[in-house]
Write a protein that holds these residues in place. Structure first.
Motif, PDB file in Angstrom:
ATOM      1  N   THR A 291       0.816  -1.210   0.000  1.00 17.24           N
ATOM      2  CA  THR A 291       0.000   0.000   0.000  1.00 17.24           C
ATOM      3  C   THR A 291       0.853   1.265   0.000  1.00 17.24           C
ATOM      4  O   THR A 291       0.337   2.360  -0.229  1.00 17.24           O
ATOM      5  N   ALA A 292       2.146   1.111   0.295  1.00 19.08           N
ATOM      6  CA  ALA A 292       3.079   2.244   0.407  1.00 19.08           C
ATOM      7  C   ALA A 292       2.656   3.222   1.506  1.00 19.08           C
ATOM      8  O   ALA A 292       3.066   4.373   1.508  1.00 19.08           O
ATOM      9  N   LEU A 293       1.833   2.749   2.447  1.00 20.07           N
ATOM     10  CA  LEU A 293       1.435   3.555   3.597  1.00 20.07           C
ATOM     11  C   LEU A 293       2.217   3.040   4.803  1.00 20.07           C
ATOM     12  O   LEU A 293       1.980   1.931   5.275  1.00 20.07           O
ATOM     13  N   HIS A 294       3.166   3.840   5.269  1.00 20.09           N
ATOM     14  CA  HIS A 294       4.061   3.430   6.354  1.00 20.09           C
ATOM     15  C   HIS A 294       3.739   4.230   7.608  1.00 20.09           C
ATOM     16  O   HIS A 294       3.948   5.442   7.656  1.00 20.09           O
ATOM     17  N   LEU A 295       3.244   3.540   8.625  1.00 21.47           N
ATOM     18  CA  LEU A 295       2.767   4.215   9.827  1.00 21.47           C
ATOM     19  C   LEU A 295       3.645   3.950  11.047  1.00 21.47           C
ATOM     20  O   LEU A 295       3.258   4.299  12.160  1.00 21.47           O
ATOM     21  N   ASN A 296       4.808   3.348  10.841  1.00 19.49           N
ATOM     22  CA  ASN A 296       5.740   3.155  11.949  1.00 19.49           C
ATOM     23  C   ASN A 296       6.309   4.503  12.382  1.00 19.49           C
ATOM     24  O   ASN A 296       6.354   5.461  11.607  1.00 19.49           O
ATOM     25  N   ILE A 297       6.744   4.584  13.620  1.00 17.36           N
ATOM     26  CA  ILE A 297       7.090   5.846  14.245  1.00 17.36           C
ATOM     27  C   ILE A 297       8.198   6.591  13.500  1.00 17.36           C
ATOM     28  O   ILE A 297       8.249   7.812  13.514  1.00 17.36           O
ATOM     29  N   GLY A 298       9.084   5.883  12.816  1.00 13.86           N
ATOM     30  CA  GLY A 298      10.194   6.555  12.143  1.00 13.86           C
ATOM     31  C   GLY A 298       9.919   6.955  10.708  1.00 13.86           C
ATOM     32  O   GLY A 298      10.772   7.571  10.061  1.00 13.86           O
ATOM     33  N   ALA A 299       8.737   6.624  10.179  1.00 14.08           N
ATOM     34  CA  ALA A 299       8.430   6.961   8.788  1.00 14.08           C
ATOM     35  C   ALA A 299       8.343   8.477   8.620  1.00 14.08           C
ATOM     36  O   ALA A 299       7.797   9.172   9.473  1.00 14.08           O
ATOM     37  N   PRO A 300       8.899   9.016   7.522  1.00 15.27           N
ATOM     38  CA  PRO A 300       8.848  10.468   7.324  1.00 15.27           C
ATOM     39  C   PRO A 300       7.429  10.955   7.065  1.00 15.27           C
ATOM     40  O   PRO A 300       6.571  10.203   6.591  1.00 15.27           O
ATOM     41  N   ALA A 301       7.175  12.202   7.407  1.00 18.35           N
ATOM     42  CA  ALA A 301       5.842  12.794   7.221  1.00 18.35           C
ATOM     43  C   ALA A 301       5.687  13.241   5.770  1.00 18.35           C
ATOM     44  O   ALA A 301       5.764  14.424   5.450  1.00 18.35           O
ATOM     45  N   ASP A 302       5.477  12.268   4.893  1.00 18.85           N
ATOM     46  CA  ASP A 302       5.321  12.567   3.470  1.00 18.85           C
ATOM     47  C   ASP A 302       4.230  11.659   2.899  1.00 18.85           C
ATOM     48  O   ASP A 302       3.344  11.217   3.630  1.00 18.85           O
ATOM     49  N   LEU A 303       4.302  11.345   1.627  1.00 18.11           N
ATOM     50  CA  LEU A 303       3.308  10.479   1.013  1.00 18.11           C
ATOM     51  C   LEU A 303       3.199   9.133   1.720  1.00 18.11           C
ATOM     52  O   LEU A 303       2.109   8.561   1.839  1.00 18.11           O
ATOM     53  N   LEU A 305       3.400   8.451   4.753  1.00 16.36           N
ATOM     54  CA  LEU A 305       2.573   8.582   5.944  1.00 16.36           C
ATOM     55  C   LEU A 305       1.103   8.777   5.561  1.00 16.36           C
ATOM     56  O   LEU A 305       0.227   8.742   6.409  1.00 16.36           O
ATOM     57  N   GLY A 306       0.854   8.937   4.272  1.00 17.61           N
ATOM     58  CA  GLY A 306      -0.511   9.103   3.791  1.00 17.61           C
ATOM     59  C   GLY A 306      -0.875  10.517   3.425  1.00 17.61           C
ATOM     60  O   GLY A 306      -1.984  10.766   2.945  1.00 17.61           O
ATOM     61  N   LEU A 307       0.053  11.464   3.623  1.00 21.03           N
ATOM     62  CA  LEU A 307      -0.263  12.863   3.330  1.00 21.03           C
ATOM     63  C   LEU A 307      -0.472  13.049   1.833  1.00 21.03           C
ATOM     64  O   LEU A 307       0.443  12.883   1.021  1.00 21.03           O
ATOM     65  N   CYS A 308      -1.691  13.372   1.461  1.00 24.00           N
ATOM     66  CA  CYS A 308      -2.051  13.610   0.059  1.00 24.00           C
ATOM     67  C   CYS A 308      -1.799  12.390  -0.823  1.00 24.00           C
ATOM     68  O   CYS A 308      -1.656  12.506  -2.037  1.00 24.00           O
ATOM     69  N   LYS A 309      -1.760  11.195  -0.239  1.00 25.13           N
ATOM     70  CA  LYS A 309      -1.492   9.965  -1.001  1.00 25.13           C
ATOM     71  C   LYS A 309      -2.795   9.335  -1.485  1.00 25.13           C
ATOM     72  O   LYS A 309      -3.673   9.019  -0.675  1.00 25.13           O
ATOM     73  N   PRO A 310      -2.945   9.130  -2.789  1.00 30.97           N
ATOM     74  CA  PRO A 310      -4.121   8.419  -3.290  1.00 30.97           C
ATOM     75  C   PRO A 310      -4.081   6.968  -2.826  1.00 30.97           C
ATOM     76  O   PRO A 310      -2.999   6.399  -2.646  1.00 30.97           O
ATOM     77  N   PRO A 311      -5.231   6.330  -2.636  1.00 33.63           N
ATOM     78  CA  PRO A 311      -5.243   4.928  -2.193  1.00 33.63           C
ATOM     79  C   PRO A 311      -4.757   4.003  -3.286  1.00 33.63           C
ATOM     80  O   PRO A 311      -4.894   4.301  -4.483  1.00 33.63           O
ATOM     81  N   VAL A 312      -4.178   2.871  -2.889  1.00 36.04           N
ATOM     82  CA  VAL A 312      -3.688   1.889  -3.856  1.00 36.04           C
ATOM     83  C   VAL A 312      -4.797   0.903  -4.222  1.00 36.04           C
ATOM     84  O   VAL A 312      -5.109   0.703  -5.382  1.00 36.04           O
TER      85      VAL A 312
END
Length: 379
Positions: A291-303, A305-312
């Motif tokens: 899904t390319a959605l990474h919610l672990n604590i060290g993931a950068p705050a970018d796509l 993390l889900g910011l403005c990311k379209p769903p897969v």
């Protein structure tokens, strides 16, 4: 007739002796290297005496900074290792536990005044559980054998005296009363052994099965051991259960926020909540890595993390929304929509709950609402 006054020190000593006597009356903890014991008592980790659940000698309780949500259940977590064995510290991942380790998690609820309903959002009982005040639901074991970890779910009987193995899981109807006196009727689901693997497989390529909670960032907090508030990591090292811990663990080791502590930042609390509830699948190696959605604590705050990311491939799980997180717009965000649902095929996490965590949803809503709006340049 004369009465003798019992001083507080004497009373405390008497209570301690009573507890020690109960602990010592239990046979030593049994590491069972093969097979699937039918009763929780076969392991001798804990026993109910009278109405009290007592942990056996060297069975160490612990807690997490931010716990996984499971239909408002409270959890008593413990770890036991064979004499002379210890886990190896890791700052980021689950500790490397030796063969023979037994990790337990007992799920329970405080009882309502009528003795039939159970209560949500009430203070935990810690590790001194009284079955006249709480209802024991299940105890899950993770056991480290030569071939790796196995998961065994045990369901407590109505008499609250024993828990019996239920490899195929179970369903338990509950009537949960919240502090605002609202009532939620739900079916508590005990997972089967295959469902346990769906969350505990940390790497889908290697199929490596790992505990989720025993990581430095979750355990770096205080717990009251023998009447003294002590850092959990330091205590595990003190009793010989943890090697390689850095000096001054409380400040040197990673530390997740407590999701419900309003004194900490909303960002830290929300990231900690997503880390424990979602990141065991949503990381670059987990079951949801595609899904390319990474919610672990060290993931950068970018796509990622889900910011403005379209769903897969969320299907009905999108609810017609176009981004996992629409900054500044929680009601337009797929993440909030799925967390706020208890509908199969929509809700996230997919397993482990049958109800919505209202307070957790409110936190994620506040977190997204505080973000700067705008997705045009990122979508």
């Amino acid at each position: 007739m004369m009465f003798k006054t019992v001083t507080r020190p004497l009373l405390a000593a008497a209570c301690a002796l009573a507890l020690t006597a109960c602990t010592q009356s239990q046979p030593p903890v049994s590491f069972i290297a093969e097979g699937n014991p039918e009763k929780l008592s076969d392991w001798h980790l804990m026993a109910v005496s009278g109405s009290k659940l007592h942990l056996n000698k060297d069975v160490v309780p612990y807690d997490l900074n931010t716990p996984l949500f499971t239909d408002y259940a409270h959890k008593l977590r413990t770890v036991w290792m064979p004499k002379g064995q210890s886990a190896v510290y890791n700052p980021d991942n689950a500790f490397d536990f030796p063969v023979g380790t037994i990790i337990s998690k007992t799920f329970y609820y405080p009882k309502g005044a009528d003795g039939k309903t159970v209560l949500a959002n009430y203070d935990s009982e810690g590790d001194q559980l009284d079955t006249s005040k709480v209802r024991l639901i299940e105890t899950r074991l993770l056991v480290k054998r030569e071939g790796g970890w196995i998961a065994l779910p045990y369901v407590w009987n109505a008499e609250q005296t024993e828990a019996v193995l239920s490899r195929t899981g179970d369903q338990i109807p509950l009537e949960v009363v919240h502090q605002d006196q609202s009532v939620n009727n739900l079916t508590y689901v005990v997972p089967n052994v295959n469902q346990c693997a769906s969350c505990h497989v940390a790497d889908v390529k290697s199929r490596q099965f790992q505990p989720i909670g025993p990581k430095a960032r979750h355990l770096n907090r205080s717990y009251t051991y023998e009447g003294v508030s002590t850092n959990q990591l330091a205590y595990l090292a003190k009793v010989g259960y943890l090697n390689g811990l850095p000096a001054n663990a409380a400040t040197a080791a990673p530390h997740n926020a407590v999701w419900s502590d309003s004194r900490q930042t909303v960002d830290a609390r929300a990231r900690a909540y997503l880390d424990i509830n979602c990141a065991h699948c949503h990381n670059d190696k987990g079951a949801a890595n595609t899904t390319a959605l990474h919610l672990n604590i060290g993931a950068p705050a970018d796509l990622h993390l889900g910011l403005c990311k379209p769903p897969v491939a969320a299907g009905a799980g999108t609810g017609g929304r176009s981004h996992d997180i629409a900054p500044g717009k929680p009601d337009d965000s797929i993440m909030l929509y799925r967390l706020n649902s208890a509908e199969p095929g929509v809700m996230m996490p997919e397993l482990g709950r049958g109800s919505v965590h209202k307070e957790g949803v409110a936190l994620i809503r506040e977190w997204i609402a505080a973000m700067k709006e705008g997705c045009d340049s990122k979508s």
